[in-house]
Scaffold this active site. Structure first.
Site, PDB file in Angstrom:
ATOM      1  N   LYS A   4      44.219  47.966  35.332  1.00 20.52           N
ATOM      2  CA  LYS A   4      43.471  47.807  36.584  1.00 20.52           C
ATOM      3  C   LYS A   4      42.961  46.391  36.663  1.00 20.52           C
ATOM      4  O   LYS A   4      42.111  45.967  35.885  1.00 20.52           O
ATOM      5  CB  LYS A   4      42.288  48.774  36.676  1.00 20.52           C
ATOM      6  N   GLU A  52      35.076  44.533  25.161  1.00 18.74           N
ATOM      7  CA  GLU A  52      34.823  43.090  25.049  1.00 18.74           C
ATOM      8  C   GLU A  52      33.854  42.722  26.160  1.00 18.74           C
ATOM      9  O   GLU A  52      34.239  42.658  27.326  1.00 18.74           O
ATOM     10  CB  GLU A  52      36.135  42.311  25.224  1.00 18.74           C
TER      11      GLU A  52
HETATM   12  P1  NAD Z   1      32.271  44.100  35.469  1.00 17.94           P
HETATM   13  O1  NAD Z   1      31.823  44.816  34.273  1.00 17.94           O
HETATM   14  O2  NAD Z   1      31.476  44.198  36.724  1.00 17.94           O
HETATM   15  O3  NAD Z   1      33.766  44.544  35.891  1.00 17.94           O
HETATM   16  C1  NAD Z   1      34.807  44.548  34.961  1.00 17.94           C
HETATM   17  C2  NAD Z   1      35.872  45.524  35.403  1.00 17.94           C
HETATM   18  O4  NAD Z   1      35.352  46.848  35.344  1.00 17.94           O
HETATM   19  C3  NAD Z   1      36.361  45.321  36.843  1.00 17.94           C
HETATM   20  O5  NAD Z   1      37.755  45.503  36.872  1.00 17.94           O
HETATM   21  C4  NAD Z   1      35.654  46.442  37.594  1.00 17.94           C
HETATM   22  O6  NAD Z   1      36.344  46.868  38.748  1.00 17.94           O
HETATM   23  C5  NAD Z   1      35.645  47.537  36.556  1.00 17.94           C
HETATM   24  N1  NAD Z   1      34.629  48.564  36.800  1.00 17.94           N
HETATM   25  C6  NAD Z   1      33.483  48.473  37.498  1.00 17.94           C
HETATM   26  N2  NAD Z   1      32.809  49.644  37.464  1.00 17.94           N
HETATM   27  C7  NAD Z   1      33.551  50.511  36.728  1.00 17.94           C
HETATM   28  C8  NAD Z   1      33.376  51.873  36.327  1.00 17.94           C
HETATM   29  N3  NAD Z   1      32.315  52.580  36.683  1.00 17.94           N
HETATM   30  N4  NAD Z   1      34.329  52.422  35.529  1.00 17.94           N
HETATM   31  C9  NAD Z   1      35.399  51.703  35.144  1.00 17.94           C
HETATM   32  N5  NAD Z   1      35.624  50.419  35.514  1.00 17.94           N
HETATM   33  C10 NAD Z   1      34.707  49.818  36.293  1.00 17.94           C
HETATM   34  O7  NAD Z   1      32.442  42.608  35.009  1.00 17.94           O
HETATM   35  P2  NAD Z   1      32.602  41.341  35.908  1.00 17.94           P
HETATM   36  O8  NAD Z   1      31.275  41.077  36.521  1.00 17.94           O
HETATM   37  O9  NAD Z   1      33.807  41.480  36.773  1.00 17.94           O
HETATM   38  O10 NAD Z   1      32.942  40.248  34.788  1.00 17.94           O
HETATM   39  C11 NAD Z   1      31.970  39.553  34.119  1.00 17.94           C
HETATM   40  C12 NAD Z   1      31.612  40.166  32.789  1.00 17.94           C
HETATM   41  O11 NAD Z   1      32.761  40.250  31.937  1.00 17.94           O
HETATM   42  C13 NAD Z   1      30.623  39.298  32.054  1.00 17.94           C
HETATM   43  O12 NAD Z   1      29.620  40.067  31.450  1.00 17.94           O
HETATM   44  C14 NAD Z   1      31.477  38.628  30.994  1.00 17.94           C
HETATM   45  O13 NAD Z   1      30.773  38.141  29.903  1.00 17.94           O
HETATM   46  C15 NAD Z   1      32.441  39.697  30.656  1.00 17.94           C
HETATM   47  N6  NAD Z   1      33.626  39.144  29.970  1.00 17.94           N
HETATM   48  C16 NAD Z   1      33.829  39.408  28.629  1.00 17.94           C
HETATM   49  C17 NAD Z   1      34.915  38.861  27.951  1.00 17.94           C
HETATM   50  C18 NAD Z   1      35.167  39.136  26.492  1.00 17.94           C
HETATM   51  O14 NAD Z   1      36.313  39.002  26.059  1.00 17.94           O
HETATM   52  N7  NAD Z   1      34.205  39.499  25.689  1.00 17.94           N
HETATM   53  C19 NAD Z   1      35.803  38.046  28.639  1.00 17.94           C
HETATM   54  C20 NAD Z   1      35.568  37.792  29.985  1.00 17.94           C
HETATM   55  C21 NAD Z   1      34.481  38.363  30.639  1.00 17.94           C
END
Ligand code: NAD
Length: 487
Positions: free
Chosen positions: A173, A247
């Protein structure tokens, strides 16, 4: 407007529902994206499940799987320019970085291509003379891969690569923010020759992610995103009892001692917090600097921050482009304002840029006199550095570890023995010493605490997509003895 398509069971479709994607450089719609319905999710998982069991994938040798992954890597390298353009257009990530990163993404697939036929089982020296016992390492099943908007091609490669190497099938996704690079990736994947259904690519928001991560046929959820969403993922996985790798974000300390090469450390700090407009999970967002060099170091950083070229993400000389979404810009603005109210001193930047697009300039907040400021605790996921100073090594360790996250850390010192003491003391999944933001397919990557669990990259990641089957084979031709006693 350009129209993108889902990729389900080896076929492309626009889907029943669609949404517009905005160009972060001007806030204008530029493409229409398919939004998966619950039925689309179900179809994608069913396709992945059927492919998992089908002889053309389940019966394929690991070496042949590796060859397909090599072919995919070559195709990614061949089309890297186009993938980079789509990622830049849809997410605002600068073309300088997307071009370099996507070329390297091909190497991640090559690493897992080579690993495919090196995932070995084991033979056990069992304590029974008439038994042969061995362990088969088998693919775990259908994998749900969920990624955030930043670096989607990279963050999906560290999931798709090891999962396919191990023999799993995947439903990916893409983020609803900037999904274009993943939907374009599906077109390239389609040319590599994998059986249909082995990879399915859909997009959509929380509803789609929730259905996917709780689907009864999903065996593992590989998630990258924020801690709040990770909590949803864990709750969702209570439905299917899928294993998870999470992650998540970070508030990573960047520690500078007075004996460090300050020029080199300042360059690394710029890379650690302003590159990718700070939208990096490993952003070195807490500068922990020794008080004796704080002013000298901040002067260097301020000069570098103010010299950064802010501009359109598709210009080769741009160093800081827009944030991916208006919501992200507003969240960063709010947290910055709150920090200033809480006593942080704004050294440079501090407010979004006027005009179209979601631009926020490199910002430095000196929180030395505002140690309770939220900006030292919360992840900005933007180009904002929070600064705090220390006097002693023990104090540096205490500040560095004063976080619920534990993803990355940077350490700048010329003192070898101190470096070793600090490496041991810092609680984080990565310690970079006299460097920052270096990655490789060979090195595991991940954190603990609010930064999640599991590791991506490296050999272990491929093993995490397998499960062990113990096989017992009796070698005796004699009848089975007393059936009421356990053997
Ligand atoms: P997010 O958690 O809002 O979204 C991430 C993904 O989860 C998206 O595809 C979103 O559609 C999906 N999602 C949202 N609600 C969901 C649910 N209830 N069930 C399943 N999936 C759902 O993150 P974001 O704001 O898009 O990205 C930023 C975050 O990602 C930051 O906290 C950043 O640090 C983290 N990040 C971590 C890494 C790593 O490797 N550790 C790398 C990049 C980003």
């Amino acid at each position: 407007m350009q129209q993108f398509q889902h990729y389900i069971d080896g076929a492309f479709a626009e889907g029943a529902r669609q949404f517009e994607s905005l160009d972060p450089a001007n806030g204008q719609p530029w493409a229409r994206m398919p939004e998966a319905s619950v039925a689309d999710v179900d179809r994608a998982v069913a396709a992945a499940d059927a492919a998992f069991l089908a002889p053309d994938w389940a019966g394929m040798t690991a070496t042949a799987r590796g060859k397909l992954l090599y072919r995919l890597a070559d195709l990614i390298a061949e089309h890297a320019g186009r993938l980079a353009e789509f990622e830049t257009r849809d997410t605002g990530k600068i073309i300088r970085e997307t071009s370099a990163q996507i070329a390297y993404v091909a190497d991640f697939y090559r690493y897992y291509a080579g690993l495919a036929d090196k995932i070995e089982g084991a033979h056990l020296p069992i304590d029974k003379p008439d038994m042969e016992v061995w362990l088969r390492r088998e693919p775990i099943g259908v994998v749900a891969a969920i990624v955030p908007w930043n670096s989607q091609l990279f963050l999906s490669a560290v999931k798709i690569g090891p999962a396919l190497a191990a023999g799993c099938t995947v439903v990916l996704k893409a983020s609803e923010d900037g999904p274009a690079p993943m939907l374009e990736f599906a077109r390239i994947f389609d040319q590599a020759g994998f059986p249909k259904g082995v990879l399915n690519v859909i997009t959509g928001g929380p509803e789609v992610g929730a259905r996917l991560s709780s689907h009864p046929k999903v065996a593992h959820v590989a998630f990258t995103g924020g801690p709040e969403t990770a909590r949803h993922i864990l709750r969702n996985s209570a439905e299917n009892l899928a294993s998870t790798s999470l992650e998540l974000g970070g508030k990573s300390p960047f520690i500078v001692f007075e004996d460090a090469d300050l020029d080199s450390a300042a360059n690394a700090q710029v890379s650690g917090i302003f590159a990718a407009t700070g939208q990096s999970c490993v952003a070195g967002s807490r500068l922990v600097v020794q008080a004796s060099v704080k002013e000298a170091f901040l002067a260097r950083l301020k000069a570098k921050a103010e010299a950064v070229v802010i501009g359109p993400p598709d210009a080769m000389d741009t160093e800081v482009g827009p944030l991916c979404t208006a919501g992200q810009r507003d969240a960063i603005t709010d947290l910055t304002n709150r920090a200033i109210v809480q006593g942080a001193r704004c050294v440079t930047g501090g407010a979004p840029l006027e005009g179209p697009g979601y631009y926020f300039p490199p910002t430095i907040l000196d929180c030395s006199d505002a140690r309770a400021a939220d900006s030292l605790v919360e992840e900005f996921f933007g180009p904002v550095l929070s600064v705090v100073s220390f006097e002693t090594e023990a104090e540096a360790i205490a500040i560095a570890n004063d976080t619920r996250y534990g993803l990355a850390s940077g350490l700048f010192t010329q003192n070898l023995t101190r470096a070793h003491r600090m490496i041991r003391a810092i609680r984080a999944g990565i310690v970079w010493v006299n460097t920052y933001r270096a990655v490789s397919p060979i090195a595991p990557f991940g954190g603990h605490g609010l930064s999640g669990h599991g590791r991506e990259g490296g050999l272990q990641a491929a093993l995490d997509y397998t499960k062990i089957k113990s096989v017992w084979l009796r070698t005796s031709d004699e009848p089975i003895p007393d059936p009421f006693v356990m053997r």
